[in-house]
Scaffold this motif. Structure first.
Motif, PDB file in Angstrom:
ATOM      1  N   PRO A 148       0.829  -1.210   0.000  1.00 28.24           N
ATOM      2  CA  PRO A 148       0.000   0.000   0.000  1.00 28.24           C
ATOM      3  C   PRO A 148       0.858   1.253   0.000  1.00 28.24           C
ATOM      4  CG  PRO A 148      -0.859  -1.584   1.560  1.00 28.24           C
ATOM      5  CD  PRO A 148       0.457  -2.134   1.088  1.00 28.24           C
ATOM      6  N   GLY A 149       0.645   2.108  -0.946  1.00 25.87           N
ATOM      7  CA  GLY A 149       1.412   3.335  -1.034  1.00 25.87           C
ATOM      8  C   GLY A 149       2.778   3.173  -1.666  1.00 25.87           C
ATOM      9  N   ASP A 188       5.540   1.460  -4.697  1.00 29.66           N
ATOM     10  CA  ASP A 188       5.642   1.191  -6.132  1.00 29.66           C
ATOM     11  C   ASP A 188       5.549  -0.315  -6.385  1.00 29.66           C
ATOM     12  OD1 ASP A 188       8.201   3.730  -6.456  1.00 29.66           O
ATOM     13  OD2 ASP A 188       6.021   3.888  -6.754  1.00 29.66           O
TER      14      ASP A 188
END
Length: 117
Positions: A40-41, A43
């Motif tokens: 999550p969040g 790359d």
């Protein structure tokens, strides 16, 4: 052509899990198949690929994960061992598939792997 990933789930740290990516056509020796993961969040990170030139792994999974192709089942598998909480992510398979008109890149849907401490 479609790619369908499966095998994700919840596992304790130190455990193992096997992901599989079903390709809707025979896997060609010129194809380059890969596994990515994304937190999550974060790359999307390439963690392993396999092709005619062999296999490559990210440092973070070297010696713990093994990528392989099953030409009978038309799958690309990722055997994950000694899992760590930091391996928690959505895992995606990707195919750089050979065609007479050139390579085509296709993503499978993600499969969630959660490693508990």
């Amino acid at each position: 052509v479609q790619l369908q990933a499966s095998g994700g789930g919840l596992v304790q740290a130190g455990g193992s899990l096997r992901l599989s990516c079903l390709v809707s056509r025979s896997i060609d020796s010129r194809d380059i198949m890969a596994w990515y993961r994304q937190t999550p969040g974060g790359d999307r990170e390439l963690i392993a690929n396999i092709g005619s030139g062999g296999t490559n792994y990210a440092d973070s999974v070297e010696d713990r994960f093994t990528v392989s192709v099953d030409n009978v089942k038309n799958t690309v598998d990722l055997q994950m061992t000694r899992l760590k909480p930091e391996d928690t992510a959505v895992y995606y398979c990707h195919g750089k598939l050979f065609s007479p008109r050139g390579y085509v890149g296709i993503w499978g849907q993600g499969t969630l792997v959660t490693v508990s401490s």
